[in-house]
Design an enzyme around this catalytic site. Structure first.
Site, mmCIF file in Angstrom:
data_model
loop_
_atom_site.group_PDB
_atom_site.id
_atom_site.type_symbol
_atom_site.label_atom_id
_atom_site.label_comp_id
_atom_site.label_asym_id
_atom_site.label_seq_id
_atom_site.Cartn_x
_atom_site.Cartn_y
_atom_site.Cartn_z
ATOM 1 N N GLY A 126 8.337 20.249 19.661
ATOM 2 C CA GLY A 126 6.903 20.295 19.408
ATOM 3 C C GLY A 126 6.598 19.649 18.071
ATOM 4 O O GLY A 126 7.441 19.650 17.171
ATOM 5 N N GLN A 169 1.927 17.783 10.567
ATOM 6 C CA GLN A 169 3.303 17.624 10.096
ATOM 7 C C GLN A 169 3.646 16.186 9.728
ATOM 8 O O GLN A 169 4.640 15.939 9.053
ATOM 9 C CB GLN A 169 4.293 18.096 11.168
ATOM 10 C CG GLN A 169 4.267 19.587 11.421
ATOM 11 C CD GLN A 169 5.222 19.955 12.539
ATOM 12 O OE1 GLN A 169 4.866 19.905 13.709
ATOM 13 N NE2 GLN A 169 6.445 20.318 12.198
ATOM 14 N N CYS A 227 11.442 24.976 12.954
ATOM 15 C CA CYS A 227 10.351 24.015 12.755
ATOM 16 C C CYS A 227 10.889 22.788 12.046
ATOM 17 O O CYS A 227 11.655 22.913 11.088
ATOM 18 C CB CYS A 227 9.255 24.672 11.909
ATOM 19 S SG CYS A 227 7.848 23.595 11.574
ATOM 20 N N LEU A 228 10.459 21.615 12.495
ATOM 21 C CA LEU A 228 10.903 20.374 11.851
ATOM 22 C C LEU A 228 10.436 20.314 10.397
ATOM 23 O O LEU A 228 11.053 19.623 9.592
ATOM 24 C CB LEU A 228 10.377 19.158 12.629
ATOM 25 C CG LEU A 228 11.002 18.948 14.013
ATOM 26 C CD1 LEU A 228 10.236 17.878 14.791
ATOM 27 C CD2 LEU A 228 12.480 18.586 13.908
ATOM 28 N N HIS A 269 2.729 28.172 17.994
ATOM 29 C CA HIS A 269 3.372 27.597 16.804
ATOM 30 C C HIS A 269 2.673 26.291 16.399
ATOM 31 O O HIS A 269 2.368 26.086 15.222
ATOM 32 C CB HIS A 269 4.861 27.355 17.118
ATOM 33 C CG HIS A 269 5.647 26.713 16.019
ATOM 34 N ND1 HIS A 269 6.694 27.339 15.375
ATOM 35 C CD2 HIS A 269 5.558 25.484 15.455
ATOM 36 C CE1 HIS A 269 7.194 26.530 14.461
ATOM 37 N NE2 HIS A 269 6.533 25.377 14.496
ATOM 38 N N GLU A 270 2.419 25.411 17.368
ATOM 39 C CA GLU A 270 1.832 24.104 17.061
ATOM 40 C C GLU A 270 0.356 24.220 16.664
ATOM 41 O O GLU A 270 -0.110 23.520 15.762
ATOM 42 C CB GLU A 270 1.996 23.145 18.245
ATOM 43 C CG GLU A 270 3.443 22.825 18.633
ATOM 44 C CD GLU A 270 4.325 22.405 17.464
ATOM 45 O OE1 GLU A 270 3.801 21.826 16.486
ATOM 46 O OE2 GLU A 270 5.538 22.675 17.515
ATOM 47 N N HIS A 299 0.009 25.137 13.140
ATOM 48 C CA HIS A 299 0.137 23.997 12.209
ATOM 49 C C HIS A 299 -1.232 23.374 11.933
ATOM 50 O O HIS A 299 -1.527 22.974 10.807
ATOM 51 C CB HIS A 299 1.043 22.909 12.805
ATOM 52 C CG HIS A 299 2.508 23.122 12.548
ATOM 53 N ND1 HIS A 299 3.049 23.220 11.285
ATOM 54 C CD2 HIS A 299 3.556 23.218 13.406
ATOM 55 C CE1 HIS A 299 4.370 23.378 11.372
ATOM 56 N NE2 HIS A 299 4.698 23.378 12.656
HETATM 57 C C1 QAP Z 1 8.318 24.557 17.413
HETATM 58 O O1 QAP Z 1 10.243 23.407 16.741
HETATM 59 C C2 QAP Z 1 8.870 25.685 18.222
HETATM 60 O O2 QAP Z 1 15.557 23.590 11.804
HETATM 61 C C3 QAP Z 1 9.102 23.281 17.540
HETATM 62 O O3 QAP Z 1 17.348 21.602 11.793
HETATM 63 C C4 QAP Z 1 9.923 26.457 17.749
HETATM 64 O O4 QAP Z 1 10.996 21.410 17.362
HETATM 65 C C5 QAP Z 1 8.346 25.975 19.445
HETATM 66 C C6 QAP Z 1 14.286 21.623 14.613
HETATM 67 C C7 QAP Z 1 10.410 27.506 18.506
HETATM 68 C C8 QAP Z 1 8.837 27.017 20.194
HETATM 69 C C9 QAP Z 1 9.883 27.781 19.729
HETATM 70 C C10 QAP Z 1 14.405 22.624 13.668
HETATM 71 C C11 QAP Z 1 15.208 20.595 14.594
HETATM 72 C C12 QAP Z 1 13.213 21.595 15.595
HETATM 73 C C13 QAP Z 1 15.438 22.615 12.738
HETATM 74 C C14 QAP Z 1 11.165 22.391 16.682
HETATM 75 C C15 QAP Z 1 16.359 21.570 12.733
HETATM 76 C C16 QAP Z 1 16.236 20.564 13.669
HETATM 77 C C17 QAP Z 1 12.266 22.544 15.728
HETATM 78 CO CO CO Z 2 6.606 23.594 13.390
#
Ligand code: QAP
Ligand code: CO
Length: 204
Positions: free
Chosen positions: A46, A51, A125-126, A167-168, A171
């Site tokens: 996401g 971001q 989270c990215l 979550h999104e 943001h």
């Molecule tokens: C949001 O999260 C989300 O720490 C998207 O080292 C999270 O794409 C939605 C990511 C949980 C639903 C459930 C995080 C990649 C990506 C890191 C992400 C990392 C590399 C997170």
């Molecule tokens: Co995020």
């Protein structure tokens, strides 16, 4: 298409409350394309425009299918097929390639118009790299948004997809998932991330 820079905590822009998109034009189409490339390039599921430093209410998601084998939950509640809340199983996942792209969603001006239930999910989270923590959110949501052609649609979600929408959309309101944690855990994570950011500035 080009890959965009993903802002990370404590970048102050991540606190921006993004503005509604007035009309969906070429700038928005192009931004969405770049966000898709950026999300896949970072192996995310996401991404919100905030971001990547853009003050517009746009999110994209590509959430992998959850396993729906265990429709029978422990407490005897049975979920409708396709709405299973069964935890995704880490083993036996489809390959990274196979699961990408199939569930890509693009939402402009997304709004949660209904929510119910609750779910605890370990989020990441990215913009908060390397941090994962349990967050409690609504377990089912209905989201209203515009698609890329500027047409309104509604989508119902449960489980991981419901988590991802919340979550999104957070943001777009300047809220990171770590703001949902208890004070002690939140402060510990923030201190750690600020230290890492300061060290990176020093060595740059
Ligand atoms: C949001 O999260 C989300 O720490 C998207 O080292 C999270 O794409 C939605 C990511 C949980 C639903 C459930 C995080 C990649 C990506 C890191 C992400 C990392 C590399 C997170
Ligand atoms: Co995020």
């Amino acid at each position: 298409m080009s890959k965009l820079n993903i802002l990370t905590y404590p970048d102050p822009f991540l606190k921006t409350k993004a503005r509604a998109v007035e009309s969906v034009g070429e700038a928005e189409q192009s931004l969405i394309e770049d966000m898709v490339e950026t999300m896949y390039g970072a192996r995310g599921i996401g991404l919100a425009a905030t971001q990547v430093g853009v003050d517009k209410r746009i999110i994209i998601l590509d959430v992998p299918e959850e396993t729906t084998e265990d429709l029978d939950t422990d407490d005897g509640e049975v979920f409708e097929e396709g709405k299973a809340r069964g935890r995704s199983i880490k083993e036996d996942r489809p390959s990274e390639e196979a699961k990408r792209g199939g569930n890509l969603l693009k939402l402009i001006n997304p709004e949660i118009i209904n929510s119910s239930g609750s779910i605890v999910y370990e989020e990441g989270c990215l913009s908060v790299p390397g941090v994962n923590a349990d967050v409690k959110r609504a377990g089912e949501v209905t989201v209203r948004a515009l698609n890329q052609d500027g047409e309104q649609f509604e989508i119902e979600a449960s489980g991981l997809l419901a988590v991802a929408f919340q979550h999104e959309i957070d943001h777009l309101d300047g809220i990171l998932f770590i703001e949902h944690l208890g004070r002690i855990k939140r402060n510990l994570i923030k201190r750690r991330l600020r230290k890492i950011a300061a060290e990176e500035l020093e060595s740059a």
